[in-house]
Design a protein around this motif. Structure first.
Motif, PDB file in Angstrom:
ATOM      1  N   THR A 131      -2.806  13.092   3.706  1.00  0.00           N
ATOM      2  CA  THR A 131      -3.522  13.115   2.431  1.00  0.00           C
ATOM      3  C   THR A 131      -2.500  13.215   1.299  1.00  0.00           C
ATOM      4  O   THR A 131      -1.308  13.358   1.531  1.00  0.00           O
ATOM      5  N   GLY A 132      -2.989  13.160   0.092  1.00  0.00           N
ATOM      6  CA  GLY A 132      -2.175  13.440  -1.092  1.00  0.00           C
ATOM      7  C   GLY A 132      -1.080  12.435  -1.368  1.00  0.00           C
ATOM      8  O   GLY A 132      -1.163  11.264  -1.001  1.00  0.00           O
ATOM      9  N   GLU A 133      -0.040  12.936  -2.041  1.00  0.00           N
ATOM     10  CA  GLU A 133       1.079  12.090  -2.459  1.00  0.00           C
ATOM     11  C   GLU A 133       1.769  11.409  -1.293  1.00  0.00           C
ATOM     12  O   GLU A 133       2.183  10.253  -1.399  1.00  0.00           O
ATOM     13  N   GLU A 134       1.910  12.134  -0.182  1.00  0.00           N
ATOM     14  CA  GLU A 134       2.595  11.571   0.981  1.00  0.00           C
ATOM     15  C   GLU A 134       1.840  10.353   1.508  1.00  0.00           C
ATOM     16  O   GLU A 134       2.446   9.346   1.874  1.00  0.00           O
ATOM     17  N   ARG A 135       0.527  10.453   1.534  1.00  0.00           N
ATOM     18  CA  ARG A 135      -0.300   9.314   1.976  1.00  0.00           C
ATOM     19  C   ARG A 135      -0.088   8.125   1.045  1.00  0.00           C
ATOM     20  O   ARG A 135       0.110   6.993   1.498  1.00  0.00           O
ATOM     21  N   CYS A 136      -0.142   8.375  -0.251  1.00  0.00           N
ATOM     22  CA  CYS A 136       0.037   7.303  -1.237  1.00  0.00           C
ATOM     23  C   CYS A 136       1.436   6.690  -1.150  1.00  0.00           C
ATOM     24  O   CYS A 136       1.590   5.463  -1.201  1.00  0.00           O
ATOM     25  N   ASP A 137       2.451   7.536  -1.016  1.00  0.00           N
ATOM     26  CA  ASP A 137       3.825   7.039  -0.946  1.00  0.00           C
ATOM     27  C   ASP A 137       4.070   6.239   0.328  1.00  0.00           C
ATOM     28  O   ASP A 137       4.764   5.223   0.307  1.00  0.00           O
ATOM     29  N   LEU A 138       3.500   6.688   1.445  1.00  0.00           N
ATOM     30  CA  LEU A 138       3.650   5.926   2.675  1.00  0.00           C
ATOM     31  C   LEU A 138       2.922   4.592   2.561  1.00  0.00           C
ATOM     32  O   LEU A 138       3.467   3.551   2.941  1.00  0.00           O
ATOM     33  N   ALA A 139       1.724   4.602   2.024  1.00  0.00           N
ATOM     34  CA  ALA A 139       0.978   3.351   1.851  1.00  0.00           C
ATOM     35  C   ALA A 139       1.774   2.371   0.989  1.00  0.00           C
ATOM     36  O   ALA A 139       1.841   1.172   1.293  1.00  0.00           O
TER      37      ALA A 139
END
Length: 132
Positions: free
Chosen positions: A39-47
């Protein structure tokens, strides 16, 4: 060669898969499972770091309220791929090691801080804890 082809070839090499189709099936299964864990920033950055072709597989998953333990993650991949736990552990590690090569150590470190103990080994890293 596109970023997707590079990632697919890395998965195929690390996993010793005999075809691109097999490597792609494993890549999609593991990224879908991982998509439900972050979730969160890590999810967005990985995506954002993933090639577009597999970003949709990852991003289309609804994240769980809390990530599952590493053994449950491997079990979920085993069910998806209809394979043994040993086979699924190999598949997961092949994809996550290739993912680390793609996204780099900094993002991988951040991902691991948001996942339960045990995932580091799946990413091909030592699972160290600080003694109290």
């Amino acid at each position: 060669m596109t970023r997707y082809r590079l990632l697919l070839q890395q998965v195929r090499t690390l996993g010793r898969y005999t075809s691109d189709e097999e490597a792609e099936r494993v890549l999609h299964a593991v990224l879908a499972a991982l998509g439900s864990q972050l979730t969160g920033e890590e999810r967005c950055d990985l995506a954002a770091a993933l090639p577009e072709r597999v970003c949709a597989v990852f991003a289309s998953q609804i994240p769980l309220p809390e990530p599952v333990a590493a053994p449950a993650f491997v079990e979920a991949v085993a069910r998806t791929l209809n394979t043994s736990l040993t086979g699924a552990r190999w598949d997961v590690s092949s994809v996550l090691a290739a993912l680390t090569d793609l996204v780099g150590d900094r993002l991988t470190d951040r991902l691991l801080t948001h996942l339960p103990r045990g995932y580091a080994l799946l990413f091909g890293r030592a699972d160290l804890t600080i003694a109290a």
